[in-house]
Enzyme design. Sequence first.
Site, short mmCIF file in Angstrom:
data_model
loop_
_atom_site.label_atom_id
_atom_site.label_comp_id
_atom_site.label_asym_id
_atom_site.label_seq_id
_atom_site.Cartn_x
_atom_site.Cartn_y
_atom_site.Cartn_z
N ASP A 177 16.09 82.26 63.09
CA ASP A 177 15.31 80.82 63.36
C ASP A 177 15.42 80.79 64.72
OD1 ASP A 177 15.04 78.11 62.97
OD2 ASP A 177 16.93 77.83 63.71
N LYS A 199 8.65 69.74 59.49
CA LYS A 199 9.05 68.45 60.33
C LYS A 199 8.55 67.11 59.63
CE LYS A 199 11.31 70.77 63.48
NZ LYS A 199 12.64 71.25 63.03
#
Length: 257
Positions: free
Chosen positions: A10, A51
């Site tokens: 990540d 998001k």
Amino acid sequence: MRKFDCVIFDWAGTTVDYGCFAPVQAFAEVFRHYGIEPTMEEVREPMGMLKIDHIRTMLNMPRIRKCWEKKYGKAPEEQDVRELFGIFEEKLMGILHMFADPKPGVPEVIQNLRAKGYAIGSTTGYTDKMMEIVAPVAKEKGYEPDCWFSPDSTGQKGRPYPYMIYRNMEKLGIQDVRRVIKAGDTVSDIREGKNAGVFSVGVILGSSEMGLSQEEFESLSWQEQQEKCRRTEQRFLAAGADKVVYDLRELEAFLEI
């Protein structure tokens, strides 16, 4: 003969941006813009997701939903989600360059893994536009994976969907999910890895799950640090992590076994 061929990392909270503060700051500011003060727990709970999905999740949290209904006289709708995301994106793009420094030890770990023949992939909850800011700064500071994929490359199916991992495997020529490690700092990262069928690793220090800056963590007593680490480890294990490490140096040591 080594057990794995590839490590997929990540970004924010795992390899860059200790504590994952860039998106946290932007999410909090967006909700304040609409007159709602989210708690840090509410902001961080969906971390790692696409998001716009993060915003949807926050708007559906019981306390936030109730505050929204009280303020605006109706439940939040998809148009509200998109309006919040537009403001979020603007706020985040303005600060991302300040939150792209690699975490301590990351460039050295990546260099060592490459020298041992590991392919280095990456997935992110950021969009391509956001990564066009983050990736060059990280590269300048010493961290560059072999490739990265955002939800823009998978039809907006971000974590916990496994597809960004599969795009990495395709790009890097990896055939077997059993020879892939996915390392991340959120529950969404762990679930992404488990859904892909790879070996899923949680990274404690500097993680969004812990939610502390390096200065805040180092100011704690040894006992307090251990308790914070223990709680973070438990959340990763509860999400199905195959292994939990304190930092990427410990992951490197694990790969040498």
